[in-house]
Design an enzyme around this catalytic site. Sequence first.
Site, PDB file in Angstrom:
ATOM      1  N   SER A 114      17.289 -31.739 -12.519  1.00  0.00           N
ATOM      2  CA  SER A 114      16.038 -31.995 -13.235  1.00  0.00           C
ATOM      3  C   SER A 114      14.953 -32.343 -12.230  1.00  0.00           C
ATOM      4  O   SER A 114      15.238 -32.951 -11.184  1.00  0.00           O
ATOM      5  CB  SER A 114      16.218 -33.178 -14.196  1.00  0.00           C
ATOM      6  OG  SER A 114      14.958 -33.600 -14.702  1.00  0.00           O
ATOM      7  N   TYR A 133      18.954 -41.713 -16.774  1.00  0.00           N
ATOM      8  CA  TYR A 133      18.910 -40.249 -16.721  1.00  0.00           C
ATOM      9  C   TYR A 133      18.390 -39.788 -15.362  1.00  0.00           C
ATOM     10  O   TYR A 133      19.001 -38.938 -14.704  1.00  0.00           O
ATOM     11  CB  TYR A 133      18.000 -39.728 -17.836  1.00  0.00           C
ATOM     12  CG  TYR A 133      17.834 -38.221 -17.827  1.00  0.00           C
ATOM     13  CD1 TYR A 133      18.768 -37.393 -18.431  1.00  0.00           C
ATOM     14  CD2 TYR A 133      16.730 -37.628 -17.202  1.00  0.00           C
ATOM     15  CE1 TYR A 133      18.614 -36.019 -18.417  1.00  0.00           C
ATOM     16  CE2 TYR A 133      16.578 -36.247 -17.195  1.00  0.00           C
ATOM     17  CZ  TYR A 133      17.520 -35.444 -17.804  1.00  0.00           C
ATOM     18  OH  TYR A 133      17.375 -34.078 -17.778  1.00  0.00           O
TER      19      TYR A 133
END
Length: 253
Positions: free
Chosen positions: A143, A156
């Site tokens: 990501s 995350y």
Amino acid sequence: MSGSKYTASVVLITGGGSGIGAGLASTFHQRGARVVIAGRTRERLEAVASKHPGMEIEVVDVADPIQVAALAGRIGARHPSLDTLINNAGVQTLVDFAALEPHDPLALGAEVDVNLKGLLYVTNAFLPLLRQQGAARLINVGSGLGFVPLAAAPIYSATKAAVHSFTVSLRRQLARTSVEVVEIIPPVVETDLHRGLARRPPRAMPLDAFVTAAMAGLDAGRPEIAVGLANVLRIGSRVSPALFLNIVNKGDQ
Ligand SMILES: NC(=O)c1ccc[n+]([C@@H]2O[C@H](COP(=O)([O-])OP(=O)(O)OC[C@H]3O[C@@H](n4cnc5c(N)ncnc54)[C@H](OP(=O)(O)O)[C@@H]3O)[C@@H](O)[C@H]2O)c1
């Protein structure tokens, strides 16, 4: 590397029942690959597979190493020529450590269990099979937030930074083998990932456009495929980390 040409003939995608995983599964299927999608929810997997004749499904929780080992056994028996593994399963939550009450420690570990430990279990279980092929690819989905963290999603972001670091190490360890190690680094993409969040992120990239860009990166043989704004974060994190931290977290204080 063996010199054999990589073709993506049999592809396993974790988290293939929705979003990015389903988009990649559909494209590989259209290109003629045998595709197996894996995830926890049978109904989601069946809904995707029903639109793609011949696509197979596997119900598995990647956070459970016993289930992952059993999956590797089944896939190895059914598809001994598996040459592409996409570690795509992931979850995201917002966790506020400025809250006065402590959080449930078990809930805190859930993202680590799926996004990091799950990816490690799947990689570990499937590498022997990938190594048997003349040419294979192991593709991890990271990501842009692995490069510049979103403070509201601290766990995350940390798992995705870890996925990037692990992928860099794995690529070096496997450099002299038949397995190429690739990282796809998405920006914000329109999927279910943010479904449960109180704040949905702005400026999401349409899923189709993202899948097209990711496939172009794979076709070009790029080891790190940072798409759109994720590439801006990847470069910005090196050039001016404080500036990009402020940009990503604008308005949070
Ligand atoms: N969308 C974005 O903006 C964005 C940005 C950067 C990176 N990413 C990454 O892209 C990947 C795909 O996410 P997405 O955006 O496509 O979201 P998504 O639609 O929510 O897809 C995530 C998939 O992972 C599966 N999954 C979750 N936990 C699992 C587990 N324990 N075992 C097996 N499967 C599991 C889910 O299915 P079940 O719940 O049925 O298991 C779901 O199909 C993730 O790694 C995510 O972090 C997304």
